[in-house]
Design a protein around this motif. Structure first.
Motif, PDB file in Angstrom:
ATOM      1  N   TYR A   1      41.192  41.638  32.690  1.00 23.58           N
ATOM      2  CA  TYR A   1      42.364  41.284  33.479  1.00 23.58           C
ATOM      3  C   TYR A   1      42.156  40.008  33.963  1.00 23.58           C
ATOM      4  O   TYR A   1      41.147  39.569  34.508  1.00 23.58           O
ATOM      5  CB  TYR A   1      42.638  42.183  34.706  1.00 23.58           C
TER       6      TYR A   1
ATOM      7  N   GLN B   1      44.957  41.030  29.744  1.00 27.61           N
ATOM      8  CA  GLN B   1      46.064  41.377  30.520  1.00 27.61           C
ATOM      9  C   GLN B   1      46.159  40.208  31.591  1.00 27.61           C
ATOM     10  O   GLN B   1      45.267  39.905  31.975  1.00 27.61           O
ATOM     11  CB  GLN B   1      46.219  42.497  31.234  1.00 27.61           C
TER      12      GLN B   1
ATOM     13  N   ARG C   1      47.975  38.607  34.788  1.00 33.01           N
ATOM     14  CA  ARG C   1      48.830  39.043  36.116  1.00 33.01           C
ATOM     15  C   ARG C   1      48.947  37.600  37.043  1.00 33.01           C
ATOM     16  O   ARG C   1      47.828  37.064  37.220  1.00 33.01           O
ATOM     17  CB  ARG C   1      47.983  40.162  37.060  1.00 33.01           C
TER      18      ARG C   1
END
Length: 309
Positions: free
Chosen positions: A7, A35, A37
């Motif tokens: 992440y 990922q 974010r």
């Protein structure tokens, strides 16, 4: 079965950075799930950290400056989970001065920074636990007070964007003629100091504010915080300020500063004072600062000078 993805918690200011986008694409093309974010408002980092933990992500990458690193590390610490049960931590340096990255030799090239965790093991590092306004805060790099804090807090975002670390120097020069010492009592086991100071550094890391090395011998994994107190100076040593704040030479600190290495300390001030926790100002009259050993695990270059051995 495909491994859980990494992440990247990316500061919203860097969301449009083409070099970051290219680096993310290259990491994914090599088979590593990633990922992304993007933080937009207060609380986003903590929410994304919890999402990553729930997804059993093996790695959290803080994409931003020292403040973003501390924000992610703080959210990890707030979970209350042991470091061995949390994802490892890494840094993609995208801040103005990147003090933590500079001191630890984390590469500033986005692709090199994203590839670092694949080539170096995660090491346990300490965090600073700061209690000062009735709440608990966490700091990954350095807590500072006095002249250096005022420079960092008062440096305009636009100036930082244009000039980078030089912006802090310009702001600091503008303040030199109006430095007011802060009266405080600072104490811990085997250390007791009282008087007026113009600069204060409490280091897990070594530098902040665009290269101010207030804690030049601090280590990230020794279970202790490094304290530097620069008292109000006489006219004879005022000339050392330029060296102290722009280059951070050990000789200048040895001439003017009180230094100690402690597990915890207390600060009691006559008036409310501001501690800068990696860019986040915290004001109180009394602080309790602890070094919490091995609070997170982090991927850092093998030869960083801030790790023992």
């Amino acid at each position: 079965m495909q491994a859980a993805p990494w992440y990247l918690i990316l500061n919203g200011k860097s969301a449009g950075d083409d070099a970051v986008r290219d680096a993310v694409t290259q990491v994914r093309e090599k088979g590593q799930g990633l990922q992304v974010r993007v933080t937009w408002e207060a609380g986003d980092a903590e929410r994304y950290v919890r999402e990553a933990i729930a997804a059993q992500a093996p790695l959290l990458i803080a994409g931003g400056g020292d403040g973003t690193l501390s924000e992610v590390a703080e959210a990890m610490a707030y979970t209350g989970q042991d470091a061995t049960r949390l994802p490892a931590l890494a840094l993609l340096p995208l801040g103005t001065a990147n003090d933590f990255a500079t001191a630890t030799a984390v590469p500033t090239d986005p692709l090199a920074a994203l590839q670092l965790p694949a080539h170096t093991p995660a090491r346990s590092i300490d965090l600073l636990r700061v209690e000062g306004d009735g709440k608990v805060h966490w700091c990954a790099n350095l807590a500072s007070g006095g002249f250096g804090t005022e420079v960092t807090v008062e440096t305009h975002d636009g100036l930082k964007k244009m000039l980078g670390g030089l912006a802090y120097v310009i702001t600091g020069v503008a303040k030199l003629g109006r430095i007011e010492p802060i009266q405080a009592h600072i104490h811990g086991e085997g250390f007791d100091w009282q008087g007026g100071f113009i600069a204060l550094g409490i280091g897990n890391g070594r530098q902040a504010g665009g290269g101010q090395q207030l804690c030049p011998e601090a280590l990230l994994d020794d279970g202790q915080l490094d304290l530097t107190v620069v008292p109000e100076l006489s006219g004879e040593v005022m000339s050392t300020l330029g060296t102290l704040f722009s280059e951070g030479k050990h000789a200048a600190l040895e001439q003017v500063a009180e230094r100690a290495r402690l597990r915890e300390l207390w600060i009691e001030a006559a008036q409310p004072l501001t501690l800068n926790l990696d860019g986040e100002p915290l004001q109180a009259r009394r602080f309790h600062v602890q070094c919490v050993a091995g609070r997170v695990r982090m991927h850092l270059p093998a030869k960083t000078p801030l790790l023992r051995g």
